[in-house]
Write an enzyme that holds these catalytic residues in place. Structure first.
Site, PDB file in Angstrom:
ATOM      1  N   LEU A  16       0.817  -1.216   0.000  1.00  0.00           N
ATOM      2  CA  LEU A  16       0.000   0.000   0.000  1.00  0.00           C
ATOM      3  C   LEU A  16       0.853   1.269   0.000  1.00  0.00           C
ATOM      4  O   LEU A  16       0.311   2.370  -0.083  1.00  0.00           O
ATOM      5  CB  LEU A  16      -0.904   0.032   1.238  1.00  0.00           C
ATOM      6  N   SER A  17       2.166   1.115   0.094  1.00  0.00           N
ATOM      7  CA  SER A  17       3.031   2.292   0.210  1.00  0.00           C
ATOM      8  C   SER A  17       2.844   3.297  -0.925  1.00  0.00           C
ATOM      9  O   SER A  17       2.787   4.510  -0.671  1.00  0.00           O
ATOM     10  CB  SER A  17       4.495   1.862   0.305  1.00  0.00           C
ATOM     11  N   LYS A  66      15.267  -5.499   4.718  1.00  0.00           N
ATOM     12  CA  LYS A  66      15.543  -4.559   5.812  1.00  0.00           C
ATOM     13  C   LYS A  66      16.926  -4.755   6.431  1.00  0.00           C
ATOM     14  O   LYS A  66      17.515  -3.815   6.955  1.00  0.00           O
ATOM     15  CB  LYS A  66      14.457  -4.658   6.881  1.00  0.00           C
ATOM     16  N   ASP A 103       9.572   2.178  11.444  1.00  0.00           N
ATOM     17  CA  ASP A 103       8.598   1.252  12.042  1.00  0.00           C
ATOM     18  C   ASP A 103       8.511   1.461  13.554  1.00  0.00           C
ATOM     19  O   ASP A 103       7.423   1.440  14.137  1.00  0.00           O
ATOM     20  CB  ASP A 103       8.989  -0.204  11.769  1.00  0.00           C
ATOM     21  N   GLY A 126       4.506 -13.832  18.942  1.00  0.00           N
ATOM     22  CA  GLY A 126       5.411 -14.033  17.817  1.00  0.00           C
ATOM     23  C   GLY A 126       6.815 -13.535  18.116  1.00  0.00           C
ATOM     24  O   GLY A 126       7.050 -12.847  19.116  1.00  0.00           O
ATOM     25  N   ALA A 127       7.754 -13.911  17.236  1.00  0.00           N
ATOM     26  CA  ALA A 127       9.160 -13.580  17.491  1.00  0.00           C
ATOM     27  C   ALA A 127       9.934 -13.329  16.201  1.00  0.00           C
ATOM     28  O   ALA A 127      11.129 -13.549  16.149  1.00  0.00           O
ATOM     29  CB  ALA A 127       9.815 -14.711  18.278  1.00  0.00           C
ATOM     30  N   GLY A 128       9.257 -12.846  15.171  1.00  0.00           N
ATOM     31  CA  GLY A 128       9.941 -12.576  13.908  1.00  0.00           C
ATOM     32  C   GLY A 128      10.553 -11.189  13.891  1.00  0.00           C
ATOM     33  O   GLY A 128      10.769 -10.562  14.932  1.00  0.00           O
ATOM     34  N   ARG A 151       7.249 -20.112  19.582  1.00  0.00           N
ATOM     35  CA  ARG A 151       7.029 -21.522  19.244  1.00  0.00           C
ATOM     36  C   ARG A 151       8.253 -22.410  19.436  1.00  0.00           C
ATOM     37  O   ARG A 151       8.142 -23.619  19.331  1.00  0.00           O
ATOM     38  CB  ARG A 151       6.548 -21.630  17.793  1.00  0.00           C
ATOM     39  N   TYR A 215      -3.112  -5.757   8.344  1.00  0.00           N
ATOM     40  CA  TYR A 215      -4.154  -4.847   7.857  1.00  0.00           C
ATOM     41  C   TYR A 215      -4.980  -5.481   6.740  1.00  0.00           C
ATOM     42  O   TYR A 215      -5.979  -4.911   6.306  1.00  0.00           O
ATOM     43  CB  TYR A 215      -3.563  -3.510   7.391  1.00  0.00           C
ATOM     44  N   GLY A 236      -2.748  -2.714  11.750  1.00  0.00           N
ATOM     45  CA  GLY A 236      -1.559  -2.620  10.924  1.00  0.00           C
ATOM     46  C   GLY A 236      -1.585  -1.414  10.005  1.00  0.00           C
ATOM     47  O   GLY A 236      -0.535  -0.865   9.667  1.00  0.00           O
TER      48      GLY A 236
END
Length: 273
Positions: A16-17, A66, A103, A126-128, A151, A215, A236
């Site tokens: 969507l950027s 990134k 971010d 989560g852990a990403g 996990r 989102y 989001g």
């Protein structure tokens, strides 16, 4: 000469950027500015960046770029260095490439917009890569313990290491106990679509604030149930808009960027999809 900027990543078709940035350019009267999207993976990134001319103002980066972009930069902000992740590159007039991470402040601003200035504790699902940015944001918002529900032992170790690096008190717990996360005053869900659907039935009667970084599709089952019980929900899209506002300001040198116009454009685009 037309001034160019773009978002890079793989996959990138869903981004969507362009909608957000072009809405900002229109409102700011920057009619000679363009913003495109390019499918670029880690292997192609160095060649793409080296081939950019002086008409380029900046780049937005999404996964998996990134971290891959770091060796290509002349300077990296303290914020980006703290999580070893850059989502914004600005090209200066003297040709230098400067990397930043919007971010992290984007998360902080999205929370602030929903009335969350400070919390005593928080939970991360989560852990990403997004979880490390969430931890960095919590270093500015949370005064006490953050529990990360993961996990695997490897992911648990990663989150503890990020906590030490970011000076956040992190405790890890098994994903099988993730329903307990929902009792926290602030819950940040950083997992892919569908992952938290089974937790929706465990939303407490008086939930705090849920920040779900997704989102699309929206609302998630967890977010819908959370709202039904009267809890505050940050989406989001809120994050996407706030981090894009900061990108627009850095790339164009114009401030403030038109937050409301950018959000409206993003909402319209999602409805049209």
């Amino acid at each position: 000469m037309r001034t160019r900027s773009a978002v890079l990543g793989s996959p990138i078709a869903h981004s969507l950027s362009p909608v957000l940035h072009l809405a900002a350019y229109e409102r700011l009267g920057l009619r000679d500015w363009s913003y495109e999207r390019f499918e670029v993976d880690e292997a192609a990134l160095p060649g793409f960046v080296e081939g950019l001319g002086e008409e380029w103002a900046g780049l937005s980066l999404t996964m998996p770029l990134k971290r891959a972009v770091l060796p290509l930069l002349d300077e990296v902000s303290e914020t980006a260095a703290s999580v070893e992740a850059v989502n914004t590159v600005v090209f200066t007039e003297d040709g230098r490439r400067v990397g930043d991470n919007t971010d992290i402040p984007g998360i902080v601003e999205a929370l602030r917009e929903h009335g969350v200035e400070q919390v005593e504790s928080a939970a991360i699902l989560g852990a990403g890569a997004t979880a490390s940015s969430a931890l960095a944001a919590l270093s500015r918002v949370c005064t006490g313990e953050v529990v990360a529900y993961v996990r695997s032992e490897a992911r648990a170790m990663e989150m503890k290491q990020w906590g030490e690096r970011l000076d956040v008190d992190v405790r890890t717990a098994s994903w099988s106990d993730a329903a307990a996360a929902l009792e926290a005053p602030l819950v940040i869900a950083t997992t892919p679509a569908g992952t938290t659907d089974d937790l929706a039935r465990s939303v407490p009667e008086r939930p705090g604030t849920l920040f779900d970084v997704l989102y699309e599709p929206w609302p998630t089952e967890l977010a819908a149930r959370w709202s039904m019980f009267g809890g505050a929900v940050v989406s989001g899209l809120d994050l996407l808009v706030h981090q894009a506002v900061l990108q627009v300001e850095q790339m164009t040198g114009r401030s403030p960027a038109p937050l409301n116009a950018m959000r409206a454009a993003g909402e319209r685009a999602l409805v049209e999809r």
